[in-house]
Write an enzyme that holds these catalytic residues in place. Structure first.
Site, short mmCIF file in Angstrom:
data_model
loop_
_atom_site.label_atom_id
_atom_site.label_comp_id
_atom_site.label_asym_id
_atom_site.label_seq_id
_atom_site.Cartn_x
_atom_site.Cartn_y
_atom_site.Cartn_z
N GLY A 125 -3.12 -8.08 0.62
CA GLY A 125 -4.00 -7.40 0.11
C GLY A 125 -5.00 -8.32 -0.70
O GLY A 125 -6.08 -8.66 -1.74
N ALA A 126 -5.50 -9.19 -0.02
CA ALA A 126 -6.50 -10.41 -0.13
C ALA A 126 -7.97 -9.53 0.05
O ALA A 126 -8.96 -10.51 0.74
CB ALA A 126 -6.00 -11.67 0.76
N ASN A 127 -8.09 -8.59 0.17
CA ASN A 127 -9.81 -8.51 0.93
C ASN A 127 -10.78 -8.44 -0.74
O ASN A 127 -11.39 -8.01 -0.56
CB ASN A 127 -9.68 -7.38 2.00
CG ASN A 127 -9.36 -6.09 0.56
OD1 ASN A 127 -7.35 -6.22 0.07
ND2 ASN A 127 -10.05 -5.12 0.18
N ILE B 143 -7.53 -11.18 -7.21
CA ILE B 143 -6.67 -12.16 -6.90
C ILE B 143 -6.34 -12.88 -5.91
O ILE B 143 -6.45 -13.88 -5.44
CB ILE B 143 -5.28 -12.39 -7.77
CG1 ILE B 143 -5.87 -11.82 -9.39
CG2 ILE B 143 -4.79 -13.00 -7.56
CD1 ILE B 143 -4.86 -11.39 -10.76
N GLY B 144 -6.08 -12.07 -5.05
CA GLY B 144 -5.88 -12.17 -3.27
C GLY B 144 -7.09 -12.94 -2.61
O GLY B 144 -6.53 -13.86 -2.18
N SER C 231 3.74 -9.09 -13.70
CA SER C 231 3.25 -8.96 -15.32
C SER C 231 4.31 -8.86 -16.13
O SER C 231 4.97 -8.72 -16.31
CB SER C 231 2.65 -7.27 -15.17
OG SER C 231 1.63 -6.97 -16.69
N TYR D 247 5.41 2.26 -13.01
CA TYR D 247 4.56 0.78 -13.37
C TYR D 247 5.78 -0.24 -13.20
O TYR D 247 5.78 -1.54 -13.68
CB TYR D 247 3.67 0.77 -13.44
CG TYR D 247 2.75 -0.78 -13.63
CD1 TYR D 247 2.10 -1.60 -12.80
CD2 TYR D 247 2.47 -1.68 -14.57
CE1 TYR D 247 1.49 -1.95 -12.49
CE2 TYR D 247 1.74 -2.18 -14.59
CZ TYR D 247 1.11 -3.41 -13.34
OH TYR D 247 0.78 -3.99 -13.40
#
Length: 369
Positions: free
Chosen positions: A53-55, A58-59, A187, A215
Site C-alpha cells: 500500500g505504498a502509493n 504512510i506507505g 492502531s 475494524y
C-alpha cells in the site's frame, strides 16, 4: 487620512493578517501534535525494503524516506497506475532509481501468492517488510463487504493478506547476516477489539457498530500476529527475524476511501473536510516517522516483539495480548489461507537482480521520453 485608518488597511491588510495568524497557529499546532520525528538519519544503502500500500499515505512517505537513504524499494500496490505515479515521484525526489512497482491485491490470496513468488524470484534477500496497506469500514457501492476469497474485507486485507504474505517471504527475510524486519501497522483501536474465531464476521452485531468492531478486530489481529512472529522467530528461525507493530496515530490518509456515509450525513461530512487542519490529525509524513525509525535504525537490529508509538517502544506485545489466542488465531489463519499448499507451490527460479533489471527499463523509458 492616515494609511492605518484608511479603507485599504481595514478591508485588506487586517483580514489578511488575521488569516495569516490563524494559518500560522494551525501549522504550529499540527507540528506540536505531530509526534516525534525519526531520531536517526542512517543510510540504508544496499538494503531491500518491501512496502504494501505504498502509493499514498504512510506507505508512500516511508518509501520516499528509505529511498532517499539508499534502499531498493518495492511498492506492492493494487492500483498500478497510482503506484507508477508514486514510484516516478519517489525516484525523482530521492534521486534513487531503485524504486519499483509490483502488483499486489491483499483482498485476493492468489494475488498475494503470485506477488510473493515474483519477489522470491527477483530478490535474494529482503531486509524489511512493512505491512502497511489497510482499509477501514468498507461497504457498497464503493466496494464489496467480502474479499475475493469470501472473508470480511477488513480482516482479509488488514490481517489475513499480510499473514500470508509474511509467511511466504520468511525464507528471504531470515537468510541474511542480520535479522529481517517485519513492521506491522496497527492502531490503538486494537484495545477495543475482540476475536471470536467461530464468528470472525461478527454476525451477531449490526450496522455501523459491526463495521467498527470488525475494524478493531483486524487491528487486534495485527498485534497478535506480531507477538506470534516474535515467539516463532526464537523457536523456529534462530532469532533471524524481528517483528514489531506500530500505532502511527490519527493520520490524514485515504484509509477510509471505500467507506460510505448515509446521504443525509454526506453534506456535513463534506463540510468537515476543510477543518481537518484544525484537528490533531497527523500528516502522512508525521505518521510515517515510527515506521521509518524501525526500518532504518541499526540499534533496533535485535529489538523484537514491541508495540511502538511516536518512535518509542510502549510495551512488549506479550503484555498486550493473549498468547493462547495468538496461537489459535495463527492456526486458523494457516487453514484459511491454505498456507502449506500455497507455500509448496512457490518455486523460485531464474533469480534476477530486481534493481538492475528495473533500472534498465526505467532508463530506457526516460531516454525515449
Amino acid at each position: 487620512m492616515s494609511f492605518i485608518n484608511g479603507p485599504v488597511f481595514n478591508r485588506v491588510i487586517v483580514p489578511l493578517s488575521l488569516v495569516s495568524s490563524v494559518c500560522g497557529g494551525i501549522l504550529l499546532l499540527r507540528e506540536k501534535k505531530g509526534g516525534k520525528k525519526c531520531p536517526n538519519t542512517n543510510r540504508v544503502d544496499g538494503k531491500v525494503v518491501v512496502i504494501t500500500g505504498a502509493n499514498s499515505g504512510i506507505g508512500k512517505e516511508t518509501a520516499k524516506e528509505v529511498a532517499k537513504r539508499g534502499a531498493t524499494v518495492i511498492l506492492g500496490c493494487r492500483h498500478m497506475g497510482k503506484c507508477e505515479d508514486a514510484a516516478v515521484e519517489i525516484r525523482r525526489l530521492s534521486e534513487n532509481k531503485h524504486v519499483v512497482c509490483r502488483f499486489l491485491n491483499l483482498a485476493d490470496l492468489n494475488s498475494v501468492k503470485e506477488f510473493a513468488e515474483t519477489i522470491q524470484k527477483e530478490l535474494p534477500h529482503i531486509d524489511v517488510l512493512v505491512n502497511n496497506a489497510g482499509v477501514m469500514k468498507p461497504r457498497p457501492p464503493k466496494t464489496t463487504f467480502k474479499t475475493d476469497d469470501g472473508f470480511e474485507r477488513q480482516f482479509g486485507v488488514n490481517h489475513l493478506g499480510h499473514f500470508l504474505l509474511t509467511n511466504l517471504l520468511l525464507e528471504k527475510l531470515t537468510n541474511g547476516e542480520e535479522p529481517g524486519r517485519v513492521i506491522n501497522i496497527t492502531s490503538d483501536a486494537y484495545k477495543q477489539g475482540s476475536i471470536d474465531l467461530e464468528n470472525i464476521d461478527k454476525s451477531d452485531v449490526e450496522g455501523e457498530e459491526r463495521l467498527n468492531q470488525l475494524y478493531y478486530q483486524s487491528k487486534l489481529a495485527n498485534v497478535l500476529f506480531t507477538d506470534s512472529l516474535n515467539r516463532r522467530s526464537k523457536s523456529e528461525y534462530n532469532e533471524k527475524l524481528v517483528s514489531n507493530c506500530i500505532h502511527p496515530g490519527i493520520v490524514d490518509t485515504n484509509i477510509s476511501q471505500y467507506s460510505t456515509v448515509p446521504f443525509y450525513v454526506a453534506p456535513m461530512y463534506s463540510l468537515f473536510k476543510p477543518f481537518k487542519l484544525l484537528t490533531a490529525m497527523k500528516t502522512p509524513l508525521q505518521g510515517a516517522q515510527t515506521s521509518i525509525h524501525l526500518a532504518t535504525d541499526p540499534s533496533l537490529t535485535h529489538r523484537s516483539g514491541w508495540y511502538y508509538s511516536d518512535c518509542e517502544s510502549i510495551a512488549p506485545t506479550c503484555d498486550l495480548c493473549d498468547g493462547d489466542l495468538a496461537d489459535q488465531l495463527w492456526k486458523k489463519c494457516e487453514e484459511w489461507t491454505d498456507l502449506a499448499e500455497r507455500r509448496n507451490k512457490i518455486k523460485p527460479k531464474n533469480q534476477n537482480n530486481i534493481a538492475t533489471s528495473d533500472v534498465k527499463k526505467i532508463s530506457q523509458k526516460q531516454t525515449s521520453s
